[in-house]
Write an enzyme that holds these catalytic residues in place. Structure first.
Site, short mmCIF file in Angstrom:
data_model
loop_
_atom_site.label_atom_id
_atom_site.label_comp_id
_atom_site.label_asym_id
_atom_site.label_seq_id
_atom_site.Cartn_x
_atom_site.Cartn_y
_atom_site.Cartn_z
N HIS A 1 0.78 -1.09 -0.14
CA HIS A 1 0.09 0.04 -0.02
C HIS A 1 0.85 1.28 -0.03
O HIS A 1 0.43 2.17 0.55
CB HIS A 1 -1.01 -0.10 1.43
CG HIS A 1 -2.14 -1.01 1.19
ND1 HIS A 1 -2.64 -1.51 -0.08
CD2 HIS A 1 -2.58 -1.54 2.08
CE1 HIS A 1 -3.30 -2.50 0.16
NE2 HIS A 1 -3.62 -2.35 1.47
N HIS B 1 -10.17 1.93 0.26
CA HIS B 1 -9.88 0.64 1.13
C HIS B 1 -10.96 0.51 2.05
O HIS B 1 -10.80 0.51 3.65
CB HIS B 1 -8.61 0.59 1.79
CG HIS B 1 -7.85 -0.76 2.28
ND1 HIS B 1 -8.95 -1.80 2.84
CD2 HIS B 1 -6.93 -1.42 1.97
CE1 HIS B 1 -8.20 -2.94 3.05
NE2 HIS B 1 -6.94 -2.59 2.61
N GLU C 1 -11.85 -3.80 -3.07
CA GLU C 1 -11.05 -3.25 -3.41
C GLU C 1 -10.75 -2.83 -5.05
O GLU C 1 -9.68 -3.94 -5.27
CB GLU C 1 -9.48 -2.95 -2.63
CG GLU C 1 -9.97 -3.07 -1.17
CD GLU C 1 -8.78 -3.74 -0.48
OE1 GLU C 1 -7.49 -3.30 -0.56
OE2 GLU C 1 -8.59 -4.67 0.08
#
Length: 356
Positions: A113, A183, A320
């Site tokens: 991420h 998210h 996602e």
């Protein structure tokens, strides 16, 4: 930063400070008694309030009551805009234009991420344009090891037919991987309902393939059909019937969506229904993949969340939309390198409704 404006669909208020920068919270409203809260820290969705079949309104996303929660090490990216590269990069390495880059390894020897301080932990600049909240960010060349200065923007609009439309854009001064996602963690029974109700959710996924991963959840490069496997969610499936049979203790896998003639067009991703409340969530995107995650790594002792509630393993699910994980290291995956003078464009629509 924007200042409060007179807008019956959007209100704004201060929500603390981070690194000396003011964080603002925006509340989007529509005529169907639905509301969405978004903060400028991480361009993060902190609440989605929507009615059930009896018109009882509840908040259906996990999150925190204040900025301190989002700054906590216990925050598993609740509701955030994740980048510059969502999901995993194997060994934190990739090659662009014959140059190898080593980026931050914040997940053991891998990258997750965007690194240690990804875009989820930045305060974004904000404005209101008509009935849309727009947030923008400048990511410097070399940040977390990534090449190119990147200007990114995310817009949020709540329509009267229950659609939360999120548009993510980016441009870069150098060729660089870009893969953004939202998210949000959803529980259509209400954010505090935990796994007891998540297991009752009925999931339908528009995906006939998935990307196989190794023991570290890094793609091997194999794209496998879902046929005759626990990954086949093409027909309505009660989550509790399958979740504990999935390798790794639940879903945390990228599903490959059907190819489209026009890459900018949205296509159906998934539908999730909670039978008792009647609440539904439909997801649409122009992206090639979706990471379906069932909160397998939520703290076994519970993450302290909104209104004094705690969130436990399998207490929510994420859809996602994104490119395939580690795409820059697999030639058979969709291209994830954004070239200078090109525009990255990602649209995802979360539609909240009721089905009796």
């Amino acid at each position: 930063m924007t200042s409060p404006v007179d807008n019956k669909f959007i209100t704004v208020q201060p929500w603390g400070t981070v690194d000396g920068k003011e964080v603002q919270k925006f509340t989007l409203k529509n005529s169907q008694n639905q509301e969405v809260d978004i903060i400028s820290y991480g361009a993060t969705i902190t609440a989605v309030r929507t009615p059930d079949k009896n018109k009882v309104i509840d908040d259906v996303v996990l999150g925190f009551d204040d900025i301190a929660g989002y700054l906590s090490t216990k925050n598993p990216y609740f509701g955030a805009t994740v980048g510059r590269v969502a999901n995993r990069i194997g060994l934190g390495r990739f090659t662009v234009d014959n140059e190898q880059y080593q980026v931050s390894q914040n997940l053991g020897k891998h990258t997750l991420h965007g690194g240690f301080k990804g875009w989820n932990s930045k305060v974004w600049e904000t404005s209101i344009q008509n009935n849309t909240v727009v947030m923008a960010l400048l990511s410097a060349d070399g940040e977390e090891g990534f090449p190119g200065a990147v200007i990114a923007s995310v817009s949020f609009e709540l329509t009267d037919d229950g659609k939360l439309v999120i548009k993510m854009k980016a441009s870069s001064t150098k060729a660089t991987p870009i893969n953004l996602t939202n998210h949000s963690y959803f529980n259509l029974a209400g954010h505090a309902a935990n796994c007891t109700e998540v297991y009752k959710h009925v999931v339908t996924m528009n995906a006939d393939r998935w990307t196989v991963t190794d023991q570290d959840s890094i793609p091997t490069g194999e794209i496998r059909k879902v046929d005759n496997s626990i990954m086949d969610l093409r027909k309505p499936t009660i989550l509790g019937d399958v979740i504990n049979q999935v390798p790794g203790g639940g879903y945390d896998y990228n599903f490959c969506l059907p190819e489209k003639a026009n890459a900018d067009d949205e296509a159906f991703v998934a539908k999730v229904r909670h039978p008792e409340s009647g609440r539904t969530l439909e997801v649409y995107t122009n992206q090639p993949g979706v990471q379906f995650y069932t909160g397998n790594f939520l703290d076994k002792d519970g993450i302290p969340g909104k209104l004094g509630k705690k969130y436990y393993k399998h207490g929510a699910f994420c859809l996602e939309t994104q490119n395939y994980p580690d795409a820059m290291n697999h030639e058979n995956f969709p291209n994830s390198i954004l070239e200078p003078h090109h525009l990255y464009y990602h649209i995802v629509t979360y539609k909240f409704g009721v089905q009796s």
